[in-house]
Write a protein that holds these residues in place. Structure first.
Motif, PDB file in Angstrom:
ATOM      1  N   GLY A  56      42.842  39.659  31.696  1.00 25.18           N
ATOM      2  CA  GLY A  56      44.061  39.732  30.905  1.00 25.18           C
ATOM      3  C   GLY A  56      44.700  41.095  30.910  1.00 25.18           C
ATOM      4  N   GLU A  57      44.067  42.088  31.559  1.00 26.28           N
ATOM      5  CA  GLU A  57      44.584  43.452  31.595  1.00 26.28           C
ATOM      6  C   GLU A  57      44.774  43.940  33.022  1.00 26.28           C
ATOM      7  N   VAL A  58      44.766  43.034  33.973  1.00 23.75           N
ATOM      8  CA  VAL A  58      44.879  43.429  35.378  1.00 23.75           C
ATOM      9  C   VAL A  58      46.285  43.949  35.663  1.00 23.75           C
ATOM     10  N   SER A  59      46.358  45.071  36.376  1.00 23.82           N
ATOM     11  CA  SER A  59      47.647  45.635  36.760  1.00 23.82           C
ATOM     12  C   SER A  59      48.109  45.027  38.081  1.00 23.82           C
ATOM     13  N   ASP A  60      49.382  45.220  38.389  1.00 26.41           N
ATOM     14  CA  ASP A  60      49.902  44.730  39.669  1.00 26.41           C
ATOM     15  C   ASP A  60      49.181  45.393  40.831  1.00 26.41           C
ATOM     16  N   GLU A  61      48.858  46.694  40.688  1.00 23.14           N
ATOM     17  CA  GLU A  61      48.159  47.409  41.760  1.00 23.14           C
ATOM     18  C   GLU A  61      46.767  46.826  41.984  1.00 23.14           C
ATOM     19  N   GLN A  62      46.052  46.507  40.884  1.00 27.14           N
ATOM     20  CA  GLN A  62      44.719  45.920  41.012  1.00 27.14           C
ATOM     21  C   GLN A  62      44.780  44.546  41.668  1.00 27.14           C
ATOM     22  N   TYR A  63      45.834  43.768  41.332  1.00 28.20           N
ATOM     23  CA  TYR A  63      45.958  42.452  41.950  1.00 28.20           C
ATOM     24  C   TYR A  63      46.168  42.576  43.453  1.00 28.20           C
ATOM     25  N   GLN A  64      46.991  43.542  43.875  1.00 26.97           N
ATOM     26  CA  GLN A  64      47.216  43.764  45.296  1.00 26.97           C
ATOM     27  C   GLN A  64      45.934  44.217  45.989  1.00 26.97           C
ATOM     28  N   GLN A  65      45.155  45.067  45.314  1.00 22.42           N
ATOM     29  CA  GLN A  65      43.887  45.534  45.893  1.00 22.42           C
ATOM     30  C   GLN A  65      42.894  44.379  46.032  1.00 22.42           C
ATOM     31  N   PHE A  66      42.919  43.458  45.048  1.00 23.76           N
ATOM     32  CA  PHE A  66      42.062  42.274  45.150  1.00 23.76           C
ATOM     33  C   PHE A  66      42.435  41.444  46.373  1.00 23.76           C
ATOM     34  N   GLU A  67      43.734  41.224  46.579  1.00 25.42           N
ATOM     35  CA  GLU A  67      44.182  40.451  47.733  1.00 25.42           C
ATOM     36  C   GLU A  67      43.744  41.115  49.036  1.00 25.42           C
ATOM     37  N   GLN A  68      43.804  42.434  49.093  1.00 29.32           N
ATOM     38  CA  GLN A  68      43.368  43.159  50.285  1.00 29.32           C
ATOM     39  C   GLN A  68      41.872  42.973  50.515  1.00 29.32           C
ATOM     40  N   TRP A  69      41.088  43.074  49.437  1.00 30.69           N
ATOM     41  CA  TRP A  69      39.643  42.891  49.575  1.00 30.69           C
ATOM     42  C   TRP A  69      39.324  41.473  50.036  1.00 30.69           C
ATOM     43  N   LYS A  70      39.981  40.485  49.443  1.00 34.02           N
ATOM     44  CA  LYS A  70      39.696  39.093  49.775  1.00 34.02           C
ATOM     45  C   LYS A  70      39.975  38.794  51.246  1.00 34.02           C
ATOM     46  N   ASN A  71      40.992  39.439  51.803  1.00 32.48           N
ATOM     47  CA  ASN A  71      41.401  39.155  53.174  1.00 32.48           C
ATOM     48  C   ASN A  71      40.739  40.050  54.223  1.00 32.48           C
ATOM     49  N   GLN A  72      39.883  40.973  53.783  1.00 33.37           N
ATOM     50  CA  GLN A  72      39.226  41.870  54.729  1.00 33.37           C
ATOM     51  C   GLN A  72      38.287  41.128  55.676  1.00 33.37           C
TER      52      GLN A  72
ATOM     53  N   SER B 284      25.751  37.268  51.053  1.00 35.47           N
ATOM     54  CA  SER B 284      24.841  38.325  50.612  1.00 35.47           C
ATOM     55  C   SER B 284      25.028  38.633  49.133  1.00 35.47           C
ATOM     56  N   LYS B 285      24.004  39.220  48.553  1.00 36.43           N
ATOM     57  CA  LYS B 285      24.044  39.643  47.154  1.00 36.43           C
ATOM     58  C   LYS B 285      25.188  40.634  46.945  1.00 36.43           C
ATOM     59  N   HIS B 286      25.393  41.520  47.930  1.00 33.63           N
ATOM     60  CA  HIS B 286      26.445  42.527  47.822  1.00 33.63           C
ATOM     61  C   HIS B 286      27.830  41.873  47.734  1.00 33.63           C
ATOM     62  N   ILE B 287      28.078  40.866  48.566  1.00 30.91           N
ATOM     63  CA  ILE B 287      29.365  40.191  48.562  1.00 30.91           C
ATOM     64  C   ILE B 287      29.585  39.459  47.242  1.00 30.91           C
ATOM     65  N   LEU B 288      28.538  38.777  46.749  1.00 29.23           N
ATOM     66  CA  LEU B 288      28.665  38.066  45.490  1.00 29.23           C
ATOM     67  C   LEU B 288      28.887  39.012  44.324  1.00 29.23           C
ATOM     68  N   ASP B 289      28.240  40.180  44.369  1.00 34.86           N
ATOM     69  CA  ASP B 289      28.467  41.187  43.333  1.00 34.86           C
ATOM     70  C   ASP B 289      29.932  41.617  43.312  1.00 34.86           C
ATOM     71  N   GLU B 290      30.480  41.896  44.509  1.00 32.81           N
ATOM     72  CA  GLU B 290      31.878  42.324  44.583  1.00 32.81           C
ATOM     73  C   GLU B 290      32.817  41.222  44.103  1.00 32.81           C
ATOM     74  N   ALA B 291      32.524  39.975  44.505  1.00 31.49           N
ATOM     75  CA  ALA B 291      33.363  38.863  44.075  1.00 31.49           C
ATOM     76  C   ALA B 291      33.346  38.722  42.559  1.00 31.49           C
ATOM     77  N   ALA B 292      32.160  38.861  41.966  1.00 27.74           N
ATOM     78  CA  ALA B 292      32.048  38.762  40.515  1.00 27.74           C
ATOM     79  C   ALA B 292      32.841  39.870  39.828  1.00 27.74           C
ATOM     80  N   ASP B 293      32.731  41.082  40.371  1.00 26.95           N
ATOM     81  CA  ASP B 293      33.487  42.210  39.802  1.00 26.95           C
ATOM     82  C   ASP B 293      34.985  41.930  39.828  1.00 26.95           C
ATOM     83  N   TRP B 294      35.480  41.447  40.977  1.00 24.39           N
ATOM     84  CA  TRP B 294      36.903  41.195  41.104  1.00 24.39           C
ATOM     85  C   TRP B 294      37.363  40.077  40.164  1.00 24.39           C
ATOM     86  N   LEU B 295      36.549  39.021  40.044  1.00 25.29           N
ATOM     87  CA  LEU B 295      36.945  37.909  39.183  1.00 25.29           C
ATOM     88  C   LEU B 295      37.012  38.327  37.722  1.00 25.29           C
ATOM     89  N   VAL B 296      36.056  39.141  37.304  1.00 21.92           N
ATOM     90  CA  VAL B 296      36.076  39.610  35.919  1.00 21.92           C
ATOM     91  C   VAL B 296      37.305  40.472  35.668  1.00 21.92           C
TER      92      VAL B 296
END
Length: 316
Positions: A25-41, A8-20
């Motif tokens: 180059g400024e991603v925090s450890d907390e954001q990386y963990q949140q990305f992993e949680q989103w990816k595995n949902q 879906s467009k919604h999923i691709l939008d979220e994926a694009a947001d996370w990849l950006v």
């Protein structure tokens, strides 16, 4: 199984947001963990990421002498190519190549690391004791001439042993090196500074630029970066309680207490500005963070509103 064409467009939008965010180059450890949680949902999230990873795998055939500046591309254009599910343009591919240089390779290749909430004991070859705090990463470099721990991220406790070969013991950080002078101490690597607490004997700080040295003795702490070393500051605790899975605080502002607790907890939190500086004292568990949060809320008439298992809003 869901095919890439059906994402879906919604999923691709979220994926694009996370990849950006992830490759900024400024991603925090907390954001990386949140990305992993989103990816595995759900599987759709993983598929959206995998599409881009497959494209990235073909980048090895691209010319290697291209400048990083030529890789720049706006987020909106990146979104559009993902939404249309077409092949990324050449400029888009160059952008992803540039992003790859920003990934935390040093963490992923570390000799030892801990997950969020984990505290790990690591015996060293010379008999020294090392304890890794939550979400920490180190390399161990023992040679005939020296013993060195490279602290990539997080916090460590070290109790050095007497070395029969009389090799000096160093801890290397992004802000400079620490030389143990027969001691017990903790070192915490933060984004722009390093914190040292000395619990026994002394530690010499060697800042990076300009070359400077300062010895911090037992019962004191110091903060330093590449250019500056603070004066010695008296310690309030006579031991690092986090090694016992405890957070001991006396008149700390609420925002600082929550920051420390969430070093050992998945997710993120928000605090109403009017209560950020409420003074907190007590002993709190770093294993049962939910119980610690409840104890703080009960003692200070606060409301904990969870929007999900990973998002907390603290209010009056």
């Amino acid at each position: 199984m869901t095919t890439p064409e059906k994402l879906s467009k919604h999923i691709l939008d979220e994926a694009a947001d996370w990849l950006v965010i992830l490759h900024s180059g400024e991603v925090s450890d907390e954001q990386y963990q949140q990305f992993e949680q989103w990816k595995n949902q759900k599987s759709e999230n993983t598929l959206a990421i995998e599409q881009v990873q497959k494209i990235i795998s073909g980048l090895n055939e691209l010319p290697a002498n291209l400048s990083h500046q030529s890789f720049t591309r706006s987020k909106n254009e990146f979104h559009q190519t993902l939404k249309n599910n077409t092949l990324l343009s050449l400029i888009g591919l160059f952008t992803l190549t540039f992003f790859l240089y920003q990934l935390p390779w040093s963490k992923w290749q570390a000799d030892y690391h801990t997950d969020i909430g984990e505290i790990k004991n690591i015996p060293l070859d010379d008999g020294s004791q090392l304890i890794l705090a939550s979400n920490s990463y180190i390399n161990v470099e023992y040679t005939k001439q020296s013993r060195k721990i490279k602290l990539i991220a997080g916090e460590i406790y070290i109790k050095t042993a007497k070395d029969p070969y009389k090799r000096p013991f160093f801890v290397s950080t992004s802000n400079g090196d620490l030389e143990a002078l027969g001691t017990q101490f903790t070192v915490r690597q933060e984004k722009k500074k390093t914190k040292l607490n000395v619990y026994e004997h002394a530690v010499a700080i060697h800042s990076a630029e300009p070359a400077r040295e300062k010895i911090i003795k037992q019962g004191f702490r110091a903060v330093f970066n590449a250019q500056h070393i603070s004066n010695a500051i008296p310690l309030k605790n006579d031991q690092p309680y986090w090694t016992q899975h405890l957070l001991v605080v006396e008149n700390w502002p609420l925002k600082k207490v929550l920051h420390e607790l969430y070093r050992y907890q998945q997710g993120t939190y928000f605090i109403d500005p009017s209560i950020e500086n409420i003074q907190i004292s007590g002993v709190f568990s770093l294993i049962h963070i939910d119980q610690s949060l409840e104890a703080i809320a009960h003692a200070n008439s606060l409301n904990l509103e969870f929007y999900s298992p990973y998002i907390l809003h603290v209010k009056k």
